[in-house]
Design an enzyme around this catalytic site. Sequence first.
Site, PDB file in Angstrom:
ATOM      1  N   HIS A 138      -6.993   9.421   1.634  1.00 46.61           N
ATOM      2  CA  HIS A 138      -8.396   9.261   1.992  1.00 46.61           C
ATOM      3  C   HIS A 138      -9.106  10.589   1.792  1.00 46.61           C
ATOM      4  O   HIS A 138      -8.615  11.624   2.243  1.00 46.61           O
ATOM      5  CB  HIS A 138      -8.531   8.864   3.461  1.00 46.61           C
ATOM      6  CG  HIS A 138      -7.933   7.544   3.800  1.00 46.61           C
ATOM      7  ND1 HIS A 138      -8.691   6.405   3.967  1.00 46.61           N
ATOM      8  CD2 HIS A 138      -6.648   7.179   4.013  1.00 46.61           C
ATOM      9  CE1 HIS A 138      -7.896   5.402   4.276  1.00 46.61           C
ATOM     10  NE2 HIS A 138      -6.645   5.848   4.306  1.00 46.61           N
ATOM     11  N   HIS A 191      -1.713   6.203  -0.814  1.00 46.79           N
ATOM     12  CA  HIS A 191      -3.096   6.554  -1.109  1.00 46.79           C
ATOM     13  C   HIS A 191      -3.534   7.669  -0.173  1.00 46.79           C
ATOM     14  O   HIS A 191      -2.972   7.854   0.892  1.00 46.79           O
ATOM     15  CB  HIS A 191      -4.042   5.348  -1.000  1.00 46.79           C
ATOM     16  CG  HIS A 191      -4.035   4.671   0.339  1.00 46.79           C
ATOM     17  ND1 HIS A 191      -2.986   3.882   0.774  1.00 46.79           N
ATOM     18  CD2 HIS A 191      -4.937   4.685   1.338  1.00 46.79           C
ATOM     19  CE1 HIS A 191      -3.264   3.425   1.987  1.00 46.79           C
ATOM     20  NE2 HIS A 191      -4.434   3.904   2.355  1.00 46.79           N
TER      21      HIS A 191
END
Length: 138
Positions: A103, A101
């Site tokens: 940010h 992932h």
Amino acid sequence: MRQDDCIFCKIAAGEIPSNTLYEDDLFRVILDLNPASKGHALVIPKEHYANLFELDEQVAGKALQVAKKVGTKMVDVLKADGLNLLQNNGELAGQTVFHFHMHIIPRYKNAPNADMLRYTPLKMNAEELAELKDMITK
């Protein structure tokens, strides 16, 4: 592929509620539940990849396109003064959920955590830099 015990796989599939900012066939972008700043969001692929090293190259390219799209809107709408894209690989690097992932962290002047990504630069001479370059490019 998906891992049944992965919380991000469940969020990406819509099985766990989230504040979704963007979704397409490959990604879901959600607001982080423990944000570093107002608008802090996570770009999560719907397929499971533990980290950057497992990520499919086409998915990697699309991840940056999604981050650009959402980040651009955030800076405009939230009137952020800047933006960080952060992606951690491995526990020592700060990865706590082992599903790739990114940010998206809007930054604001004089806000809490305004200096969270600052560091003290290492002192390296030309010989040390050349040695590193040789090690990495061989």
